[in-house]
Design an enzyme around this catalytic site. Structure first.
Site, PDB file in Angstrom:
ATOM      1  N   ASP A  88     -23.864  41.691 -27.554  1.00 22.13           N
ATOM      2  CA  ASP A  88     -23.870  40.245 -27.360  1.00 22.13           C
ATOM      3  C   ASP A  88     -23.709  39.920 -25.873  1.00 22.13           C
ATOM      4  OD1 ASP A  88     -23.427  37.457 -27.450  1.00 22.13           O
ATOM      5  OD2 ASP A  88     -22.529  37.601 -29.439  1.00 22.13           O
ATOM      6  N   HIS A 138     -26.541  38.476 -29.912  1.00 22.57           N
ATOM      7  CA  HIS A 138     -25.904  37.255 -30.423  1.00 22.57           C
ATOM      8  C   HIS A 138     -26.486  36.838 -31.774  1.00 22.57           C
ATOM      9  CE1 HIS A 138     -23.139  34.037 -29.765  1.00 22.57           C
ATOM     10  NE2 HIS A 138     -24.058  33.081 -29.673  1.00 22.57           N
ATOM     11  N   SER A 174     -21.128  31.315 -33.189  1.00 27.42           N
ATOM     12  CA  SER A 174     -21.127  30.882 -31.793  1.00 27.42           C
ATOM     13  C   SER A 174     -20.290  29.609 -31.626  1.00 27.42           C
ATOM     14  CB  SER A 174     -22.572  30.699 -31.326  1.00 27.42           C
ATOM     15  OG  SER A 174     -22.660  30.593 -29.929  1.00 27.42           O
TER      16      SER A 174
END
Length: 270
Positions: A222, A250, A98
């Site tokens: 995601d 995610h 991320s």
């Protein structure tokens, strides 16, 4: 083994170093708004396979110092460089999830990939989390602005809501509480300022400056860093391989942890 690395006169970064004697080193950079403990299910396995696993807490998160300043990609990349130099890391795999993936990409561009032999990106927040005129695939900017406002007004509630889009699979209440606790350890101002960073910063020009083999792992469900971001990374990084995770959002590092660990080891070994 845990210790602190000074990256500025007034800022120390916490580092967890598991299996320092391992002959293959991975430096893990966590995502927003978590800390190195998000990689628990990698640190449970990989050291037993001979890997040295190093997790650093970004400034403002986990056990690292939480200064008022420095919440931008350039400074985060410089913090990574400080850890690399302090630990004298060479020929290592840099691995980021991320926002940690974005910081890793900026490190590769800003510091010419110093010491890195391979790069691994997991649900990376690049080249842009938010929609732009030339990139319509990101989040609407107002969505991230709402995250920032909620972080400053009711951060616990923001974290509870974030869990619902972070995971694709149903997770136990206890694991949801664990996720909540990881986010709560961060400072409120750090949480908001990093969200401002991934709302406003972009990495289009950074991708072409990566010149090491790169593995991109991304969940097809995601809802934070959309799958189109992974496609753009694959197209922009010269030597990149993209592996989709069909049952993950995610949190692919947890939701398909066996596949995640296997793909990462296979990438490093070959």
């Amino acid at each position: 083994m845990g210790y602190y690395v000074k990256v500025e006169p007034d800022v120390k970064i916490y580092v967890e170093d598991v299996n320092p004697g391992g002959d293959k080193t991975i430096l893990f950079v966590h995502g927003w708004p978590l800390n190195h403990n998000q990689y628990e299910y990698q640190f449970n396995v990989l050291p037993g396979k001979g890997y040295r696993c190093i997790g650093m807490d970004l400034r403002g998160f986990g056990k690292s110092d939480k200064p008022w300043h420095g919440y931008c990609l350039d400074r985060m990349a410089d913090d990574v460089r400080g850890v690399v130099e302090a630990l004298q890391l060479k020929n290592f795999t840099l691995a980021g999830h991320s926002y940690g993936g974005a910081a890793s990409i900026r490190y590769m561009a800003r510091h010419a990939g110093y010491g890195v032999s391979r790069l691994a990106l997991f649900g990376a927040a690049a080249p842009s989390v938010t929609q732009r005129p030339n990139f319509p695939y990101g989040q609407p900017k107002e969505n991230v602005t709402a995250l920032i406002e909620n972080s400053l007004n009711d951060r616990p509630n923001m974290l509870r809501g974030l869990k619902d889009i972070f995971f694709f699979q149903n997770v136990s209440t206890a694991l949801g509480d664990w996720f909540f606790d990881l986010g709560l350890v961060a400072a409120g101002h750090s949480t908001a300022k990093v969200a401002q960073s991934f709302r406003d910063e972009e990495l289009f020009s950074d991708l072409g400056k990566i010149h090491v083999p790169t593995l991109i792992l991304h969940g097809i469900h995601d809802k934070i860093c959309y799958p189109e971001l992974a496609v753009a990374q694959k197209e922009g990084i010269p030597d990149a391989k993209l592996v989709w995770f069909e049952f993950s959002g995610h949190a692919l590092f947890y939701e398909e942890r066996d596949k995640f660990n296997s793909e990462l080891m296979k990438f490093i070994e070959h």
